[in-house]
Scaffold this motif. Structure first.
Motif, short mmCIF file in Angstrom:
data_model
loop_
_atom_site.label_atom_id
_atom_site.label_comp_id
_atom_site.label_asym_id
_atom_site.label_seq_id
_atom_site.Cartn_x
_atom_site.Cartn_y
_atom_site.Cartn_z
N ALA A 62 -8.60 4.53 12.49
CA ALA A 62 -9.68 4.67 11.51
C ALA A 62 -10.40 3.35 11.29
N TRP A 110 0.83 -1.21 0.00
CA TRP A 110 0.00 0.00 0.00
C TRP A 110 0.86 1.25 0.00
N LYS A 111 0.27 2.29 -0.50
CA LYS A 111 1.03 3.53 -0.61
C LYS A 111 0.34 4.68 0.09
N THR A 112 -0.95 4.64 0.17
CA THR A 112 -1.64 5.73 0.85
C THR A 112 -2.33 5.20 2.10
N PHE A 113 -2.49 6.10 3.00
CA PHE A 113 -3.18 5.88 4.25
C PHE A 113 -4.46 5.08 4.04
N ASP A 114 -5.23 5.56 3.07
CA ASP A 114 -6.54 4.99 2.84
C ASP A 114 -6.46 3.54 2.38
N GLU A 115 -5.46 3.27 1.53
CA GLU A 115 -5.31 1.89 1.07
C GLU A 115 -5.08 0.95 2.25
N ASN A 153 -8.34 0.36 3.97
CA ASN A 153 -9.24 -0.52 3.22
C ASN A 153 -8.79 -1.97 3.24
N LEU A 154 -7.49 -2.15 3.11
CA LEU A 154 -6.97 -3.51 3.12
C LEU A 154 -7.32 -4.20 4.43
N ASN A 157 -5.70 10.32 3.44
CA ASN A 157 -6.30 10.23 4.75
C ASN A 157 -7.46 9.24 4.62
N THR A 185 -7.06 10.28 -0.72
CA THR A 185 -6.79 8.93 -0.23
C THR A 185 -5.59 8.89 0.70
#
Ligand SMILES: Nc1ncnc2c1ncn2[C@@H]1O[C@H](COP(=O)(O)OP(=O)(O)OP(=O)(O)O)[C@@H](O)[C@H]1O
Ligand SMILES: Nc1ncnc2c1ncn2[C@@H]1O[C@H](COP(=O)(O)OP(=O)(O)OP(=O)(O)O)[C@@H](O)[C@H]1O
Ligand SMILES: [Mg+2]
Ligand SMILES: [Mg+2]
Lengths: 293, 324, 390, 278, 324
Positions: C251, C224-229, C232-233, D232, D230
């Motif tokens: 989160a 993963w590269k972004t926080f959000d990824e 989600n993972l 955050n 994305t």
């Protein structure tokens, strides 16, 4: 208006008005295509520190690039994506275009179905890409549907973060680029040719294979050019859909850019550029785009 | 006089939504004859032909060829072959491959089918061009290839939809001679759609004149020309005047009208030179227009111009009574 | 020109570029702060190459090592910073407490000061001219799904445990990812590093070899590269163990999905962020920027960020903006006495729960290394690319 | 009309599946956008509500959706207008077969096939080396044109290939100047295709990511903004945005089709007895 | 007999790269006459017409209209107007706006230009259709609109490129009468390109027959038909035989050949019914083919079929010596 305008005068005016009309186009291409490409080529011979680029001539970038087997592996991977995506989009695109061109009878319906195909593209690519995870993931729609139908006992892992999902996303994004030119060519096929084939006893499939397919070749070529270049230049789809687990040339470039290694990125870009232009050059020998539009 | 090769249309009807393109047509095409389907634009000629060919399904009625009902069969199973108006040669195939196409579809060996294609190209005198692509041929040459291609399946009936309309007038006359010759040699039926009455007269053993989705009159070419049944036929075939007399309406051939010293008074409206003849249009009292086809020599002995007063005469015996 | 007409353009990743901060700035200070959120690559790239496109850069300390020498940022006079003295030691002399040892890697204080106005170098001691004003920082570790793992996890080595085959994930930002990889390799006992923050080529080769082997064996579900990824993972159950950022875990939890920020015996990998001023900033805008910095350190933002699981550079001031319950839970590692909510009102912990990893000292005192830029960075990047392409 | 062959139903089914495939993500997005306030980006659903649609119109924790939407929209319009103008002029120019047109054509093709990231990188480099500030409306705009203009031009080629030059000759014969010919004859006749070019230009620009990545400057366009968001926690609010976009497109296209249908019906009515006389 | 309205071509040449489309053509079109440019496909008719119209620049030579050199002038400044083959009506404008187009370009008020357009629509009897779009008109109606549009500029010369070729044969004959009538009423020159010799004969005061980029023969219609200068002219005009005799080559009109008891022996090759006549093709000894146009009555009194032996006769006086 001089009454006795010479032939030469007329000719010259054709070239002058031609260039005047083409001037905006030429300016756009020069400023945002030719100059940047020249810049990339120049920078690819520079070196970089951690934080800036140094305009000093050096072969270093190319030495590393061409010397590393990663480059070749990645190039191969890129080619693999391009070829597989092409193969699928060409079959799918042909089928869809064939349906629209030969089986949908009214033009209004053709337009309507076409527009229906384009609507998903109005939603940002990134959003759509993110939404593949809930669709294809272990607990995603696809797996839960398959599970509930009893097709599988365990969620399929390879639906997401695999070459499968990368190709799937490519097909999703680019099939339409295949459909449009093929459809365009098909619409220009004289319908009586189909009847003539029918008359000669050709079955539906024989007609397709012996008449429609050969006559659709230019459209397929143009679609191929689109799909190949789009896949070769992509970096975002591969990253998202493979879960960053595979690389193509675009990702190498983007990584370098992210790390401010512009000269190295430029060298890779030049490589990608050469490969792309070579492939397209070959394809262009097989089709006269301007005539076939 | 039925033969085994007859083609019969029985109460054939074709509807496109609300339009009735062919309305309850019954007709017997005798085997081995050259038939022209003639009529004004939109009268249903093409629709009829395409139903016979199997490219269009009949809304009602049936088609019987050589004693077999073919109404529901696919085109290639009917024993008919079609030559298309714009020839519909496959642009990506050579002349030879175009002609051999249907054999290839049947899975015939390349050697065999090339031989057979060669024979047909010989027949239409196109052997020299076997390796060309259609785009490298002139209109007349393309037509011959289309003909060869249609004939390669040995059809009992050859269907031709305006085969000559894409040619220039010079070539048109030449090709029609060749079509007729070929039909005679092969002894099969040709059904030829045209909207040129001169073409139909020149070619047809039998003319089927259609109007408004129905057959208006059918019969040998001379019969149609000399004994038009209706005003429509008389007008459409040309060269006729339709004269309204107290006894009824009559057709009067334009070449039976002559300039005379003692005849009906008229005023010249238009003069058209037609080579051997001059077509003189004149108006009688009562707004009746009369066309007179006068031999060139006679006319120029005493030429007339629009506006001149003339007297026109004809033999009563040349008046042909019209039924409608 | 009045101060309320001033607009300062700030960019950074979405981690700290929060619109609520901008709103509060407008309320408290009167000028406008424009926030642009970018992904981490774009942040570096913009800071380094487009000095005119921003006034304030919100970047990480290790990135500063790349960006500072470009001269795109200007040194900040510590004398104009009211709470300078209260900034935690990590950012001044590297020591959390006077007797802590300094962790490996690019420790913030090593890139925190420059020789003077216009300087493009780094100096080791507190020179009075800061490169970045520290904003937030934290210690990262592995995040796990306890419900799906069902047993205690104690070591970084578990990331490559075949038990989690196809269910592990790693961060794909080379400079950070390699640190996590090094933590893993070291924990497995495979490699003994001189300095994980500054590996030799040999160490890099060996680390990547181990990781490549694991990747080929199908250990990783995704990178993963972004926080959000990462969120989600984890929340979709694709991954049960991965290197993760503390607020990302928060989160996941806030969606009611069990997720643990797992303290490990080898310690944490840590990072810090700070804001820098564009060198083109001057006059009134510069004054406003200082005002903004002082405000930033004055506590409100600190409290706001602490409630999301980050640490503030000046904890003392933040304390006044937090309830005793919050302060106890987030900073002191005490049991919550009432439900703990994040700034957006989502409940993160019930009364009686304690924060994973414990108090501030326990966490930040066990930092094993800092995110860093190595001397062999270019080599490392290439090896990382190979790893990804493998 | 002939009855439909069996292959029609097979192909129709394939087409249906293709549509389903195209809409797969769209449908997922639509479903997930109706989650409750606890919802995330993945299944299983957490509650059902319109929360995220409401949220879409409030300020987000990170980023500025409507600001960037506005920029993307304006940029899309700029690109659209420029694409139409440049490609019409280009299309007209190429019909003159002026000297050097072949080279220019090669460039157009090159522009079409050169990977997007190269354009982004190159334009970014040029601007930074020349010391020009990158901005979505300058460098970003230009970078996008390298993609939309060739496409527009290809469409114009297709249009002019089918354009009967007799119309222009007729206009000239009637005393129209070169400009009047274009204004009163060429443009009205090709207007429907221009609509296509415009729509295409807008869509390509609106969703362009790679070419804007290094050329957008201090403010994000919508795709960049979403990408930035994305970094955050992203909430189903972006799915709500997607759903809204889809609904909006349906409305626009539906309206378009209705107008088209109405126009052709009106025309059919006016000309109902065409061909009767003469 | 020059008038002020003459159109003169002086050494006019048109080259397209290596092809010479029009080769050093000089000709004087007399004002107020109906001239047909006739010739086979590719002979340069369209090129000539387009140079006159100003849509094509002359490679060499000049064009003089009403005493003014117009070679370099733009189309609208020449006093010519063109009617295009496919009419080229502006599809987005109503019939009225199509006709009023040139006035609008000149900046004429809407009221004035609508009035004038109304007059011209009146002239071609299309007033009823003023508000239709071209796509809602039949071919013949479109043609009239095109005519009205061309005439609205009050040209001295109207140029028509195959104006009738898009019409069906029935309509073609009707429209040619109308064209001729209109020309006579307006008194201006019509230059009409066609490759149908019947059309040319019917319409033209004067025929200019082109071949291979040059004028082969020019003159009044009758002169061309009766006194063809060359074999090409005789063959192209049709209705002629070209007979090779020891004294040279002669043209012999087909309607001068008759079946006779004592004449040259021949074998019938083909028989075509043509309404009033029958066209009988027969082969003489020595492979010479002869076409005989025999009145229907005479032929059917004693009908012949292909293969029959016949004897053909003609008056020596009907032989017309050919120059080439
Ligand atoms: N596919 C179709 N759909 C609807 N109506 C049709 C179709 N084909 C023909 N028609 C209508 O059927 C009628 C007869 O058409 P058909 O093509 O048979 O006429 P035609 O005699 O061949 O005319 P033409 O001489 O113009 O070719 C016409 O009114 C035509 O408009
Ligand atoms: N634009 C052009 N470029 C090159 N060659 C041309 C062009 N237009 C015409 N020609 C050539 O010039 C010659 C004369 O053409 P033109 O169109 O004048 O013939 P035409 O008599 O009108 O024939 P048709 O009866 O077929 O219309 C032909 O050989 C044609 O191929
Ligand atoms: Mg027809
Ligand atoms: Mg011509």
């Amino acid at each position: 208006m001089r009454p006795q305008r010479t032939r030469r005068g007329h000719l010259a005016s054709r070239h002058v008005t031609g260039w005047l009309l083409a001037a905006p186009l030429a300016v756009v291409l020069l400023a945002f295509l030719v100059l940047p490409i020249i810049m990339i080529v120049v920078v690819s011979f520079w070196t970089a520190t951690e934080f800036s680029i140094v305009p000093a001539f050096s072969w270093e970038n190319y030495e590393f690039l061409l010397g590393s087997d990663v480059t070749w592996r990645v190039l191969l991977n890129t080619a693999k994506y391009a070829v597989v995506t092409w193969a699928i989009t060409v079959v799918l695109g042909f089928t869809v275009a064939y349906f629209l061109a030969f089986h949908v009878r009214s033009q209004t319906w053709q337009t309507a179905l076409f527009l229906l195909c384009t609507i998903p593209f109005w939603t940002s690519n990134i959003i759509r890409m993110i939404s593949w995870i809930p669709f294809l993931g272990r607990e995603g729609l696809a797996n839960s549907a398959l599970l509930s139908w009893g097709v599988i006992d365990e969620p399929l892992d390879w639906l997401l973060f695999s070459d499968f999902s990368v190709i799937l996303a490519f097909v999703h994004l680019y099939t339409l680029f295949m459909v449009v030119p093929i459809f365009n060519t098909m619409m220009r096929i004289d319908r009586t040719l189909i009847e003539a084939a029918n008359d000669a006893g050709a079955s539906g499939f024989q007609t397709l294979w012996n008449v429609v397919l050969p006559l659709t070749r230019p459209g397929i070529m143009i679609g191929t050019i689109f799909v190949i270049t789009l896949v070769m230049g992509d970096f975002i789809t591969v990253r998202f859909m493979s879960g960053s687990q595979s690389a193509n040339v675009g990702r190498l470039i983007q990584n370098d850019i992210g790390l401010l290694q512009y000269p190295s990125a430029s060298a890779t870009s030049v490589l990608l550029l050469i490969v792309t232009l070579m492939v397209i050059g070959i394809l262009l020998r097989l089709v006269d785009i301007r005539k076939e539009l | 006089m039925r033969t085994g090769q007859d083609l019969e249309l029985i109460h054939l009807t074709k509807r496109y939504g609300d339009t009735v393109a062919v309305d309850d047509v019954s007709y017997l095409f005798r085997g081995g004859s050259y038939v022209c389907l003639l009529g004004p634009s939109g009268c249903g000629k093409t629709s009829t032909l395409r139903m016979i060919a199997g490219h269009e399904t009949a809304s009602q009625g049936s088609i019987v060829l050589c004693g077999t009902e073919v109404t529901g069969l696919p085109p290639a199973k009917r024993g008919t072959a079609m030559m298309f108006q714009s020839y519909a040669l496959f642009p990506h195939l050579t002349v030879r491959d175009n002609v051999a196409f249907s054999l290839k579809m049947k899975g015939v060996d390349q050697a065999v089918r090339h031989k057979r294609a060669g024979e047909l190209l010989e027949l239409v005198d196109m052997t020299r061009y076997a390796d060309r692509l259609p785009s490298q041929l002139s209109g007349g040459q393309q037509q011959r290839v289309a003909l060869a291609r249609a004939l390669v399946t040995n059809p009992q009936v050859l269907l031709l939809d305006e085969p000559l309309s894409a040619l220039d007038p010079f070539l048109r006359v030449r090709m029609r001679t060749e079509l007729k010759k070929l039909q005679r040699e092969l002894g099969i039926s040709f059904i030829h759609v045209t909207h040129g009455q001169d073409e139909a007269l020149a070619l047809a053993d039998e003319i089927v004149l259609m109007n408004n989705a129905r057959i208006e009159q059918a019969g040998p070419a001379r019969e149609i020309f000399n004994a038009p049944r209706t005003e429509f036929v008389a007008r459409f075939m040309g060269g006729h005047n339709v004269v309204a007399l107290p006894q009824g309406r009559f057709a009067l051939r334009a070449d039976s009208v002559r300039l005379a010293q003692n005849g009906t008074e008229a005023v010249v409206r238009a003069v058209e030179y037609q080579g051997g003849h001059v077509a003189l249009t004149a108006r009688l009292a009562g707004d009746q227009e009369i066309l007179a086809l006068i031999p060139e020599g006679d006319f120029y002995a005493d030429p007339k111009s629009p506006g001149d007063a003339v007297r026109l005469a004809w033999d009563e015996g040349r008046l042909h009574r019209l039924q409608a | 020109q009045e101060i309320k007409d001033i607009t300062l353009r700030q960019f950074g990743t979405g981690v700290s570029n929060l619109n609520e901060v901008a709103q509060k700035v407008k309320e408290d200070l009167g000028f406008t702060l424009e926030m642009t959120a970018l992904d981490s690559d774009a942040v570096t790239q913009r800071a380094a190459t487009q000095p005119d496109s921003f006034d304030i850069a919100d970047i990480e300390y290790w990135i500063a090592k790349k960006v500072w020498p470009t001269g795109n940022l200007q040194a900040m006079d510590t004398s104009k910073i009211a709470n300078y003295d209260k900034i935690v030691g990590i950012f001044r002399n590297g020591k959390l407490t006077p007797d802590s040892t300094i962790a490996q890697g690019t420790a913030p204080h090593t890139v925190g000061f420059t020789s003077g106005p216009g300087g493009t170098d780094f100096v080791a001691e507190e020179s009075g001219w800061m490169t970045l004003i520290p904003t937030i920082y934290n210690a990262d570790t592995l995040g796990i799904r306890p419900d799906l793992i069902g047993r205690p996890i104690e070591s970084w080595a578990e990331l490559l445990n075949p038990e989690f085959k196809g269910k592990a994930s790693l961060l794909d930002i080379s400079s950070i990812g390699i640190m996590d990889a090094a933590m893993v390799c070291e924990a497995m006992g495979e490699i003994q590093y001189g300095d994980k923050g500054n590996m030799t080529t040999d160490e890099i080769d060996r680390t990547m070899a181990i990781m490549t082997e694991a990747k080929r064996a199908g250990q990783f579900r995704s990178f993963w590269k972004t926080f959000d990824e990462s969120v989600n993972l984890m929340s979709s159950g694709e991954v049960v163990i991965q290197s993760m950022w503390s607020p990302a875990i928060t989160a996941v939890k806030s969606r009611g999905i069990p997720c643990v920020y797992q303290p490990l015996k080898e310690g944490y990998r840590s990072w810090g962020g700070g804001i820098g001023l564009s060198s083109s900033l001057d006059g009134m805008a510069l004054d406003a920027a200082y005002e903004y910095i002082n405000w930033y350190l004055s506590g409100w933002v600190g409290g706001f960020l602490m409630r999301q699981g980050y640490y503030s550079a000046v904890p003392e001031t933040s304390k006044t903006f937090m309830t005793a319950n919050e302060w106890g839970y987030w900073f002191e590692g005490k049991q919550a006495v009432e439900p703990i909510t994040n700034p957006f009102g989502d409940v993160l912990a019930q009364a009686g729960e304690v924060r994973d990893g414990g108090s501030f000292e326990e966490r930040m005192g066990k930092v094993a290394c800092w995110n860093s830029v190595m001397d062999e960075n270019q080599y490392m990047v290439r090896k990382w690319n190979e790893f990804i392409a493998a | 009309m002939n009855p439909r062959p069996r292959s029609f139903y097979v192909l129709a089914a394939i087409f249906g599946l293709f549509l389903l495939f195209l809409y797969g993500p769209t449908i997922t997005i639509a479903i997930l956008s109706f989650q409750g306030p606890e919802g995330g980006l993945t299944f299983p659903m957490r509650g059902v509500s319109l929360h995220w649609f409401r949220d879409l119109f409030q300020e987000q924790a990170v980023g500025d959706i409507w600001g960037s939407f506005g920029r993307s929209f304006v940029l899309g319009l700029m690109v659209m207008v420029t694409t139409v103008v440049v490609s019409v002029m280009g299309g007209l120019a190429f019909r003159k077969r002026f000297k050097g047109s072949a080279v220019l054509f090669q460039l157009v093709i090159a522009s079409l096939v050169i990977p997007s990231i190269l354009v982004s990188l190159g334009v970014g480099l040029i601007f930074s080396q020349a010391g020009l500030p990158v901005h979505w409306a300058s460098s970003g705009f230009g970078a996008q044109l390298t993609w939309t203009v060739p496409f527009g031009l290809l469409i114009m080629f297709a249009v002019f290939n089918r354009f009967n030059p007799a119309y222009e000759e007729a206009a000239r014969d009637q005393g129209a100047t070169a400009w009047q010919t274009i204004r009163h004859v060429v443009l009205p006749i090709i207007a429907p295709s221009l609509l296509g070019v415009a729509l295409f230009g807008f869509t390509l620009s609106y969703d362009e990511f790679a070419r804007t990545l290094l050329t957008a400057g201090s403010r994000n366009t919508l795709p960049l903004e979403i990408y930035g968001m994305t970094t955050n926690v992203t909430t189903p609010v972006i799915f709500a945005l997607g759903t809204l976009t889809t609904v909006f497109s349906f409305v626009v296209i539906g309206a378009f089709l209705l107008t088209l249908g109405a126009a052709s019906r009106r025309r059919a009515k006016a000309g109902s007895d065409a061909g009767r006389a003469v």
